[in-house]
Structure formats: structure tokens, C-alpha cells
Enzyme design. Structure first.
Site, PDB file in Angstrom:
ATOM      1  N   SER B 138      -2.150  15.850  -3.502  1.00 32.29           N
ATOM      2  CA  SER B 138      -1.006  15.180  -4.177  1.00 32.29           C
ATOM      3  C   SER B 138      -1.788  14.226  -3.834  1.00 32.29           C
ATOM      4  O   SER B 138      -1.693  14.004  -2.782  1.00 32.29           O
ATOM      5  CB  SER B 138       0.014  15.406  -4.116  1.00 32.29           C
ATOM      6  OG  SER B 138       1.047  13.967  -4.922  1.00 32.29           O
ATOM      7  N   HIS B 152      -3.478   8.824 -10.533  1.00 27.14           N
ATOM      8  CA  HIS B 152      -2.905  10.096 -10.199  1.00 27.14           C
ATOM      9  C   HIS B 152      -2.891  11.123  -9.699  1.00 27.14           C
ATOM     10  O   HIS B 152      -3.604  11.736 -10.969  1.00 27.14           O
ATOM     11  CB  HIS B 152      -1.056   9.870  -9.761  1.00 27.14           C
ATOM     12  CG  HIS B 152      -0.721  10.924  -9.665  1.00 27.14           C
ATOM     13  ND1 HIS B 152       0.009  11.860 -10.710  1.00 27.14           N
ATOM     14  CD2 HIS B 152       0.108  11.087  -9.134  1.00 27.14           C
ATOM     15  CE1 HIS B 152       0.714  12.971 -10.305  1.00 27.14           C
ATOM     16  NE2 HIS B 152       0.766  13.057  -8.921  1.00 27.14           N
ATOM     17  N   ASN B 154      -3.053  15.856  -8.753  1.00 27.08           N
ATOM     18  CA  ASN B 154      -1.857  17.145  -7.998  1.00 27.08           C
ATOM     19  C   ASN B 154      -2.407  18.594  -8.414  1.00 27.08           C
ATOM     20  O   ASN B 154      -2.472  18.087  -9.660  1.00 27.08           O
ATOM     21  CB  ASN B 154      -0.878  16.458  -8.929  1.00 27.08           C
ATOM     22  CG  ASN B 154       0.653  17.578  -7.430  1.00 27.08           C
ATOM     23  OD1 ASN B 154       1.473  18.180  -8.866  1.00 27.08           O
ATOM     24  ND2 ASN B 154       0.388  17.463  -6.515  1.00 27.08           N
ATOM     25  N   TYR B 155      -3.094  18.933  -7.510  1.00 25.37           N
ATOM     26  CA  TYR B 155      -3.245  20.103  -8.218  1.00 25.37           C
ATOM     27  C   TYR B 155      -2.412  21.197  -6.901  1.00 25.37           C
ATOM     28  O   TYR B 155      -2.583  20.811  -6.020  1.00 25.37           O
ATOM     29  CB  TYR B 155      -4.290  20.601  -7.930  1.00 25.37           C
ATOM     30  CG  TYR B 155      -5.496  19.874  -9.081  1.00 25.37           C
ATOM     31  CD1 TYR B 155      -5.168  19.489 -10.987  1.00 25.37           C
ATOM     32  CD2 TYR B 155      -5.984  18.350  -9.125  1.00 25.37           C
ATOM     33  CE1 TYR B 155      -5.405  19.279 -11.726  1.00 25.37           C
ATOM     34  CE2 TYR B 155      -5.956  17.807 -10.637  1.00 25.37           C
ATOM     35  CZ  TYR B 155      -5.772  18.156 -11.523  1.00 25.37           C
ATOM     36  OH  TYR B 155      -6.397  17.292 -12.500  1.00 25.37           O
ATOM     37  N   ARG B 156      -1.847  22.000  -7.621  1.00 29.83           N
ATOM     38  CA  ARG B 156      -0.981  22.741  -6.881  1.00 29.83           C
ATOM     39  C   ARG B 156      -0.886  24.620  -6.638  1.00 29.83           C
ATOM     40  O   ARG B 156      -0.997  24.885  -8.277  1.00 29.83           O
ATOM     41  CB  ARG B 156       0.837  22.294  -6.581  1.00 29.83           C
ATOM     42  CG  ARG B 156       1.265  22.164  -8.038  1.00 29.83           C
ATOM     43  CD  ARG B 156       2.654  22.026  -7.833  1.00 29.83           C
ATOM     44  NE  ARG B 156       3.059  21.399  -9.304  1.00 29.83           N
ATOM     45  CZ  ARG B 156       2.758  21.236 -10.230  1.00 29.83           C
ATOM     46  NH1 ARG B 156       1.696  19.712  -9.436  1.00 29.83           N
ATOM     47  NH2 ARG B 156       3.270  20.226 -11.501  1.00 29.83           N
ATOM     48  N   GLY B 305      14.687  18.982   5.461  1.00 31.50           N
ATOM     49  CA  GLY B 305      14.103  18.820   6.382  1.00 31.50           C
ATOM     50  C   GLY B 305      12.191  18.588   5.599  1.00 31.50           C
ATOM     51  O   GLY B 305      10.904  18.404   6.328  1.00 31.50           O
ATOM     52  N   SER B 306      12.201  18.634   4.252  1.00 39.33           N
ATOM     53  CA  SER B 306      10.737  17.694   3.770  1.00 39.33           C
ATOM     54  C   SER B 306      11.142  16.146   4.619  1.00 39.33           C
ATOM     55  O   SER B 306      11.366  15.375   5.227  1.00 39.33           O
ATOM     56  CB  SER B 306      10.853  17.040   2.022  1.00 39.33           C
ATOM     57  OG  SER B 306      12.246  16.140   1.871  1.00 39.33           O
ATOM     58  N   ARG B 307       9.311  15.337   4.205  1.00 34.20           N
ATOM     59  CA  ARG B 307       9.288  14.518   4.868  1.00 34.20           C
ATOM     60  C   ARG B 307       9.551  13.686   4.137  1.00 34.20           C
ATOM     61  O   ARG B 307       7.729  13.379   3.128  1.00 34.20           O
ATOM     62  CB  ARG B 307       7.867  14.899   4.814  1.00 34.20           C
ATOM     63  CG  ARG B 307       7.395  14.106   6.227  1.00 34.20           C
ATOM     64  CD  ARG B 307       5.845  14.053   6.965  1.00 34.20           C
ATOM     65  NE  ARG B 307       5.383  13.208   7.977  1.00 34.20           N
ATOM     66  CZ  ARG B 307       4.467  12.174   7.521  1.00 34.20           C
ATOM     67  NH1 ARG B 307       3.520  12.223   6.750  1.00 34.20           N
ATOM     68  NH2 ARG B 307       4.105  12.127   8.862  1.00 34.20           N
TER      69      ARG B 307
END
Lengths: 347, 347
Positions: B138, B152, B154-156, B305-307
Site C-alpha cells: 500500500s 495511491h 494498494n494490492y492485497r 495491536g495495529s501499527r
């Protein structure tokens, strides 16, 4: 809750003729002056007069210290009511100062009624319709000097008419401070002014509403509060309408004495580029809170026909997001963060 | 949907040894190289290699044009997996450039499973547990020069193991452009590059995913899109895993050819203070979209807990909110707004 203390004499409603009082406002009120005159005993009229007075008083005090003038925008809401937005942008002292009044009425949307029911309100509409009236004064001030804190306040009144013509009503609001650096004297003066206003009405108001404020202005994903708090309350419908209004009046009356002494005190403080930078980072967090969590902002953005510019007036003129910003250990910036991570008692 | 076109030869998976390929990455991948080697036929390995390659390729291209160097942060997620964030801040060309890879696994939270079910997924867990693996690359790039647009992409890839050991999987992603001024040539080059990549796989992909993009990046309260779009898709699980992956690989491969020619073209464009100011106002809108509406950001901020720093990497270094900002009639700023209010076909 502890013993109730009687409101002091100086908090009694301002006397005088409606027309006369309206002359002191930033512009004519949302409701026609003749209508206000014909209903001057009603709470919605008394509250509209109070929020207009609070707006005028606060705007004048800010103009005096800044030297600039507020731009006054009066807007109408197609569905009923409207508002008056006062904004001073890029002034001498204030980067952005917004003081907004709105008086809106109509029928509650299904969504809004649902939200209120989820807060425990039992609302019986006629053919599913719930006429309502909502009004309030709301302000966010972002000063240029990083040693002058940002302040926010909002006082509002809500009235819903039920099937049988009976009215449900409640007040809400609060005042809170967002400094960029810790200043214990300022924090004490701010909180103590609020505490004194609260104590005149109920000895439990300040401790309860101070906690509520810390809980509400919490940036969950950062694990920090937006500022050093103040007071916040909602759904206040006791002990009586008269006394709840009297309390709100006391709160609105403390807006200038809470904030202006702090502004004058730091007016000529010098500051470094680093201090300005830290202010910008804190403003980024302010934006995060307002756009991600603030119930009022979210409600406003989702309401068809709402005035976006007045809702987003609370955002700073400028803000900054630095990747992995971390104040140096033992720095004044780190001291501020520590306080935001662990809310303190200031009085 | 129309006839499927075979992927072109140049889109075939890059050959070669895993260890060799890892040498070109910004840093070692999240998954241990030995584990990747032992599972090189599996989709999760092939996708992790692809997102690491995409990150490296894009970062190198940006470094070359800027002259600066990316700061590379590798982070671990307590619950499983981690990520690699590459950020260049206050460079010569880029105000903020972030390229993030994350590979996380564990068990789906109830909330996440609910969200997926609401999108039509039937998920059967074992004792209510759903092991998952999610990964993606991302990026958001905010250039200094207002004539170079923000980009921008993003590939997931998402994989869930059901009760009987069967796997559900899908791909998602997109690339979109957010210019500050309309430039038809740039818009054509950007959209056409995406269209060509899409057309190799399915003639309906570009028109469908272009529409999806305009719909997704929509700032509802402003009645305007965030930018001039590109493509966006989610839940892609057809016609086969192999072909869906091949399509995502084509998309990831267009990131550099979509954007870098535009950067080079405007690298030395001069600009006025007014143009910079308009860029800052548009950045404010970018922040509004990302914090109020973006599903990925909201999901991230709400995930324990995500950054946070990697999620909010997408925010610009600086932004601006001017009260009642309204471009002059007939100005280039008004032309941009017009396009954002009425999305166009660029190819």
C-alpha cells in the site's frame, strides 16, 4: 450525589427586553425577534437568547485581544431553522477562531431517534413522527502562538414533542482545553474556574463531568486524550428544567473567564520553530479526534442538508503528520504526552 | 462480462531463486526466507514475493527522482506477522512518500468475520475460529510541487481456512490519482496505462473497476471525489486463483509506468503561492476522506495491536482547512472542483 448548593445571585437570568438584548448580538437571531418576544417564558427562547449572548460575548473578547474582526455568516436550513457562524481566520493572535450558533427544528430522522433510544430515551412519536428542536453554541479557537492553548466549548439544548404533546428535553455541553505544553498554573486556573461554576450547582458536577470529559476526548488509536480536559456532560434533565438551565448558564458564563486570562498571559511569549512544529503535530491529533471519534462531527457529516463548513470550522487552519514523531526523553514535549496518556487532577 | 483476453507473455511470473530475488528487496521479507523457499508454489508465498518486489521497485524509482533515501522500518505484530514501512519525508520532490508492506496472520476477530459475512462471504469456522492470512502493499505519495499529483495504490490478498481445511481466498486493490489541477494528458496517460493492463485480462475490468473507484473514493459530505480515480476492486476470486493473481501482478506492474512519467514531466514546473495553497486545501480533503470514510483506515484504527504509524502514513505531512474556501468562477481551481463533482471518462 452530594448536597445541592443554590445557584448564586449573579447567575440569575439577565433581565431586560428581548429587542434590547438582541441589539448586542453578532447579528439577528435565527428565530424571528417577534416570535421570541411572544414566547419569552419558553425554554427554547431563553436558551436561544443565552447562546446568542454567549457567542457575542466570546467573539467580542477575542476581537479585543486579536484586533481582528469576525466574519459573520447567517445560514438557513431548508428543513427548518439555521445558524450563525462567526469565524476569524489568520488573525494576529488566532490562526482560526470559530464560534457557531445553530437553532434547528423539524422531525427526527429514524437514525437520530434510534441513536437517542440507544442512550436510554423512550420516545413515543405520533405516526412515527417526532418533532424536535435542537440548539447550541459551539466554538473552537486555534491560536498561533504554541504557548496559548486551543479551547473548545459547546452548550446545547434538545426538545422533543411526544405523541401526547408532552415534551422531553435535556441539556448537554462542556468546555475543555488543549494546550501544546503543560502549564500547571493555566491548567489550575482553567479547571478551577469550571469547578467553581459547577460547585454552585452541585458538588458532584465537577468531579463527574471532569471524568466524563477525559473519557470523551480520548484518541483511542493513540492511547492519549486530546487535551487536558475540563468538563463534559450530556442528557442533563435533572433536578428540574429551571435548575439545569441555570447550571448551563453558569457554564456559558465561564467561557470568557476560563480562557481569556490564559490568552493575555501568553500573548507575547516567544517561541521557537521546534515549538511551532510540535503545535502542528498536536493539531494533527486534534483533526484525528474530530474526524474519527467526535459524535457531534460524525452526526453532522451524516446529516443531509447540514452545513459542512460550520461543522468543520473546528479543524485548525493548518496541521501536520510526521511519521514516527517521538519527543526526546525528558523534553517538554514528552512531558505533555505523559499528561495526555495519564489524565491528571488539576484542582 | 465480455470475452476474456489471455495475459500477455511479459506478465508471466518472474523466474528465479527465492534467495536471489529477496536480495533486491528493501529489507528481508516478513516471512522467513527458508519458509518461503519451502512453500514457493503456494499463493501466499507468491503474493508475498510480489508485494515485496512492488515495494522495492516503486521505492527505487522514487528515490531516483528525488535523490533522497527511504527510511525502512520493519515491525512485528505480536499476534502474528508484521510489516515493512518505507517512508521518505520532506525530500526534494516528495513531501511525504510512504510504501508499506504487511503480512499478518492469526484468527479473525468476530468483528472482522461479521464484516466479511455482510459482504456475502459464507465462512464456516472450527469451534468458531477462522485462521486467516492477509497481505498487501500500500502506498501514498504526496509530492511538494502542486503540479505533480498525489498517487495511491494498494494490492492485497486474503486467505481464510475453513472448518474442513478448505481455503477461501480473494484479491483486492487499485491505483488512483489525486491531482490538484486538471491535466488531461496526465489523466489520459494514467487511466490508459491502467486500461491496457486490465484489457489484457478482461475487457470489462477497466470500465467496471473505474466506476468502482469513483464510487469508493467519494467524500460524501462534500459531494466530490477525492481525485480523478483509476481502478478499484475487491473480493476478486474468479475466474481462477491463477488468473486473478496474474491480473493483480499486471496491476502491480503498472505502478511505476502509471506514475513516474507524470512526476518527471512536472518536476521543474514553477508554481505560485496560490497554487500551493490550493494544494493544501485539497490535502485537507484527502485527510477528510481517509479518516472519515476509508474502510481500510477505519478497520486499521479499530484493530487492537495495529501499527498506527503505518496506517496513518497515508496522511500528508501538511494540510489546510480554510473556512468557506470557494475558487473564483472560471479559475483552474474551479475547473478541478467541477471534475471532482462530475467524474469523467478519461480514455
Amino acid at each position: 450525589m452530594a448536597t445541592r448548593v443554590s445557584p448564586a445571585a449573579e447567575d440569575r437570568e439577565q433581565e431586560g427586553d428581548i429587542v434590547e438584548r438582541c441589539r448586542g448580538f453578532m447579528c439577528p437571531p435565527v428565530t424571528d425577534i417577534n416570535v421570541l418576544q411572544g414566547s419569552k417564558e419558553e425554554m427554547r427562547t431563553r436558551m436561544e437568547m443565552l447562546i446568542m449572548e454567549t457567542q457575542a460575548e466570546f467573539c467580542r473578547a477575542l476581537q479585543e485581544v486579536d484586533g481582528g474582526t469576525f466574519k459573520v455568516d447567517r445560514w438557513d436550513r431548508k428543513e427548518g431553522g439555521g445558524g450563525i457562524s462567526c469565524v476569524m481566520q489568520d488573525g494576529k493572535v488566532f490562526e482560526k477562531a470559530g464560534v457557531n450558533v445553530s437553532v434547528v427544528f423539524g422531525h427526527l430522522t429514524e437514525e437520530a431517534a434510534k441513536q437517542m433510544r440507544s442512550r436510554g430515551k423512550v420516545l413515543k412519536g405520533k405516526d412515527g413522527k417526532l418533532p424536535f428542536c435542537a440548539m447550541g453554541v459551539s466554538s473552537v479557537i486555534h491560536p498561533k502562538n504554541p504557548h496559548i492553548p486551543t479551547v473548545h466549548f459547546n452548550y446545547r439544548y434538545f426538545e422533543i414533542e411526544e405523541e401526547d404533546g408532552a415534551k422531553q428535553w435535556w441539556f448537554g455541553g462542556g468546555t475543555d482545553l488543549t494546550p501544546v505544553y503543560v502549564n500547571k498554573e493555566d491548567a489550575f486556573q482553567f479547571h478551577n474556574t469550571l469547578k467553581e461554576a459547577c460547585d454552585k450547582h452541585h458538588s458532584q458536577y465537577y468531579p463527574d463531568f471532569k471524568k466524563w470529559c477525559d473519557r470523551y476526548f480520548y484518541i483511542r488509536h493513540r492511547g492519549e486524550t486530546r487535551g487536558i480536559g475540563g468538563i463534559f456532560f450530556d442528557d442533563l434533565d435533572s433536578p428540574s428544567q429551571e435548575e439545569a438551565f441555570s447550571f448551563v448558564k453558569s457554564c456559558a458564563g465561564t467561557v470568557v473567564p476560563c480562557y481569556l486570562p490564559i490568552v493575555y498571559k501568553h500573548l507575547n511569549d516567544s517561541f521557537t520553530d521546534e515549538e511551532k512544529d510540535w503545535q502542528q503535530v498536536r493539531r494533527g491529533r486534534y483533526v484525528e479526534f474530530n474526524l474519527v471519534y467526535d459524535r457531534g462531527v460524525k452526526f453532522g457529516l451524516a446529516t443531509p442538508g447540514s452545513r459542512i463548513e460550520s461543522i468543520l470550522m473546528s479543524l485548525p487552519l493548518t496541521a501536520r503528520w510526521e511519521y514516527m514523531h517521538e519527543p526526546a526523553k525528558g523534553s517538554l514535549e514528552a512531558e505533555m504526552l505523559e499528561v495526555l496518556r495519564n489524565p491528571k487532577e488539576w484542582v
